[in-house]
Design a protein around this motif. Sequence first.
Motif, PDB file in Angstrom:
ATOM      1  N   ALA A   1      43.301  41.259  27.698  1.00 34.01           N
ATOM      2  CA  ALA A   1      42.325  40.558  28.535  1.00 34.01           C
ATOM      3  C   ALA A   1      41.445  41.563  29.270  1.00 34.01           C
ATOM      4  O   ALA A   1      41.938  42.549  29.821  1.00 34.01           O
ATOM      5  N   ASP A   2      40.152  41.305  29.267  1.00 37.67           N
ATOM      6  CA  ASP A   2      39.217  42.131  30.013  1.00 37.67           C
ATOM      7  C   ASP A   2      39.356  41.828  31.509  1.00 37.67           C
ATOM      8  O   ASP A   2      39.478  40.662  31.917  1.00 37.67           O
ATOM      9  N   LYS A   3      39.356  42.868  32.307  1.00 36.35           N
ATOM     10  CA  LYS A   3      39.555  42.687  33.753  1.00 36.35           C
ATOM     11  C   LYS A   3      38.520  41.751  34.352  1.00 36.35           C
ATOM     12  O   LYS A   3      38.840  40.899  35.197  1.00 36.35           O
ATOM     13  N   ASP A   4      37.291  41.859  33.921  1.00 39.12           N
ATOM     14  CA  ASP A   4      36.243  41.000  34.471  1.00 39.12           C
ATOM     15  C   ASP A   4      36.502  39.531  34.144  1.00 39.12           C
ATOM     16  O   ASP A   4      36.167  38.649  34.948  1.00 39.12           O
ATOM     17  N   ALA A   5      37.128  39.289  32.993  1.00 37.58           N
ATOM     18  CA  ALA A   5      37.361  37.909  32.577  1.00 37.58           C
ATOM     19  C   ALA A   5      38.458  37.229  33.388  1.00 37.58           C
ATOM     20  O   ALA A   5      38.474  36.004  33.522  1.00 37.58           O
ATOM     21  N   VAL A   6      39.378  38.020  33.941  1.00 36.66           N
ATOM     22  CA  VAL A   6      40.502  37.432  34.681  1.00 36.66           C
ATOM     23  C   VAL A   6      40.414  37.741  36.179  1.00 36.66           C
ATOM     24  O   VAL A   6      41.308  37.369  36.940  1.00 36.66           O
ATOM     25  N   ARG A   7      39.349  38.390  36.613  1.00 43.38           N
ATOM     26  CA  ARG A   7      39.242  38.873  37.994  1.00 43.38           C
ATOM     27  C   ARG A   7      39.455  37.757  39.023  1.00 43.38           C
ATOM     28  O   ARG A   7      40.116  37.954  40.052  1.00 43.38           O
ATOM     29  N   GLU A   8      38.931  36.582  38.758  1.00 46.61           N
ATOM     30  CA  GLU A   8      39.021  35.489  39.725  1.00 46.61           C
ATOM     31  C   GLU A   8      40.452  34.983  39.905  1.00 46.61           C
ATOM     32  O   GLU A   8      40.745  34.299  40.882  1.00 46.61           O
ATOM     33  N   ARG A   9      41.327  35.302  38.969  1.00 46.19           N
ATOM     34  CA  ARG A   9      42.721  34.851  39.062  1.00 46.19           C
ATOM     35  C   ARG A   9      43.648  35.913  39.632  1.00 46.19           C
ATOM     36  O   ARG A   9      44.858  35.725  39.689  1.00 46.19           O
ATOM     37  N   LEU A  10      43.092  37.043  40.063  1.00 47.48           N
ATOM     38  CA  LEU A  10      43.895  38.140  40.592  1.00 47.48           C
ATOM     39  C   LEU A  10      43.830  38.186  42.110  1.00 47.48           C
ATOM     40  O   LEU A  10      42.779  37.904  42.702  1.00 47.48           O
ATOM     41  N   GLU A  11      44.951  38.556  42.717  1.00 49.50           N
ATOM     42  CA  GLU A  11      44.935  38.821  44.145  1.00 49.50           C
ATOM     43  C   GLU A  11      44.190  40.135  44.392  1.00 49.50           C
ATOM     44  O   GLU A  11      44.101  40.996  43.505  1.00 49.50           O
ATOM     45  N   GLN A  12      43.710  40.294  45.590  1.00 52.15           N
ATOM     46  CA  GLN A  12      42.857  41.453  45.880  1.00 52.15           C
ATOM     47  C   GLN A  12      43.576  42.772  45.615  1.00 52.15           C
ATOM     48  O   GLN A  12      43.010  43.698  45.038  1.00 52.15           O
ATOM     49  N   GLY A  13      44.838  42.862  46.015  1.00 51.54           N
ATOM     50  CA  GLY A  13      45.590  44.100  45.803  1.00 51.54           C
ATOM     51  C   GLY A  13      45.773  44.413  44.331  1.00 51.54           C
ATOM     52  O   GLY A  13      45.678  45.576  43.915  1.00 51.54           O
ATOM     53  N   THR A  14      46.025  43.381  43.541  1.00 47.11           N
ATOM     54  CA  THR A  14      46.205  43.570  42.098  1.00 47.11           C
ATOM     55  C   THR A  14      44.903  44.020  41.459  1.00 47.11           C
ATOM     56  O   THR A  14      44.876  44.925  40.612  1.00 47.11           O
ATOM     57  N   GLU A  15      43.802  43.411  41.872  1.00 43.28           N
ATOM     58  CA  GLU A  15      42.493  43.755  41.303  1.00 43.28           C
ATOM     59  C   GLU A  15      42.154  45.220  41.551  1.00 43.28           C
ATOM     60  O   GLU A  15      41.613  45.907  40.679  1.00 43.28           O
ATOM     61  N   LYS A  16      42.504  45.714  42.714  1.00 42.29           N
ATOM     62  CA  LYS A  16      42.158  47.089  43.050  1.00 42.29           C
ATOM     63  C   LYS A  16      43.082  48.115  42.405  1.00 42.29           C
ATOM     64  O   LYS A  16      42.683  49.255  42.152  1.00 42.29           O
ATOM     65  N   THR A  17      44.329  47.690  42.109  1.00 42.05           N
ATOM     66  CA  THR A  17      45.352  48.650  41.684  1.00 42.05           C
ATOM     67  C   THR A  17      45.475  48.778  40.175  1.00 42.05           C
ATOM     68  O   THR A  17      45.791  49.859  39.663  1.00 42.05           O
ATOM     69  N   TYR A  18      45.214  47.699  39.447  1.00 44.65           N
ATOM     70  CA  TYR A  18      45.494  47.687  38.007  1.00 44.65           C
ATOM     71  C   TYR A  18      44.228  47.438  37.195  1.00 44.65           C
ATOM     72  O   TYR A  18      43.292  46.760  37.647  1.00 44.65           O
ATOM     73  N   ASP A  19      44.225  47.987  35.981  1.00 47.08           N
ATOM     74  CA  ASP A  19      43.061  47.842  35.106  1.00 47.08           C
ATOM     75  C   ASP A  19      43.396  47.268  33.730  1.00 47.08           C
ATOM     76  O   ASP A  19      42.486  46.869  33.000  1.00 47.08           O
ATOM     77  N   VAL A  20      44.677  47.258  33.352  1.00 45.87           N
ATOM     78  CA  VAL A  20      45.075  46.787  32.031  1.00 45.87           C
ATOM     79  C   VAL A  20      45.781  45.432  32.172  1.00 45.87           C
ATOM     80  O   VAL A  20      46.762  45.315  32.923  1.00 45.87           O
ATOM     81  N   PHE A  21      45.276  44.445  31.451  1.00 46.29           N
ATOM     82  CA  PHE A  21      45.802  43.087  31.591  1.00 46.29           C
ATOM     83  C   PHE A  21      45.994  42.437  30.219  1.00 46.29           C
ATOM     84  O   PHE A  21      45.354  42.818  29.236  1.00 46.29           O
ATOM     85  N   ALA A  22      46.877  41.455  30.199  1.00 41.89           N
ATOM     86  CA  ALA A  22      47.055  40.593  29.030  1.00 41.89           C
ATOM     87  C   ALA A  22      47.047  39.154  29.515  1.00 41.89           C
ATOM     88  O   ALA A  22      47.376  38.872  30.677  1.00 41.89           O
TER      89      ALA A  22
END
Length: 245
Positions: free
Chosen positions: A189-210
């Motif tokens: 999953a592209d980070k931009d595609a799932v960004r709205e479903r992430l908590e702020q801390g997760t968004e800032k800390t991680y870049d690789v998603f599924a």
Amino acid sequence: MNGPEIQISFAPGLGLFVSPERRAGRTTVTTDGASSLGHVVESLGVPLTEAGRLLVDGLPVDTSHVPASGETVVVEGVGRPQQVPGAPLRFLLDVHLGTLARRLRLLGVDAAYESADIGDPALAALSAREQRVMLSRDRGLLRRRELWAGAYIYSDRPDEQLRDVLERFAPPLAPWTRCTACNGDLSDADKDAVRERLEQGTEKTYDVFAECVECGRVYWRGAHHSRLEEIVSDAVREFGGATTG
């Protein structure tokens, strides 16, 4: 039962299912002269899912064999790895095996799980309809005739349960490819595609998603990842597969 007498013995691993007096060796059983050997074995406590070859006077017979007076029967345990004919190997777990289901999914094994107690008839019907191996600690469920296939889970400890299933069935492992919540397939999953479903801390800390293609759940290598990695590494080291994830 009141009919022909046979002598019967069980493999040591089946002692869990039979009465204490039948665990030490050969004992006498009086049959009704009409019931199949499979019925006799189950009547003594052993689900046929756990019985391997049935030997009568040293020769293998089918479960439909009707015992005759004087026959000597040996009930062997299931050979490992166990071959399940037909459909691709996949599992169905009952309500009591949620942790085992999640660990199988973590390893990429197709493991459907009923989080609600839908009852034995419904579980057996689902096993048959989807051609899944029923995993359960419920002996009565494993005796239901409509099951596609089944296996008794001997331990109540998740680590031992997982090792038992992997050793018994040798399913191919593909870690990090299934959703542990719903059993769906994961895709990058592209980070931009799932960004709205992430908590702020997760968004800032991680870049690789599924992301699960079925339920949409998003995964990343969070604080719990090291424990999951340990489970995966141990399983792959002992049973084979790839650890990439």
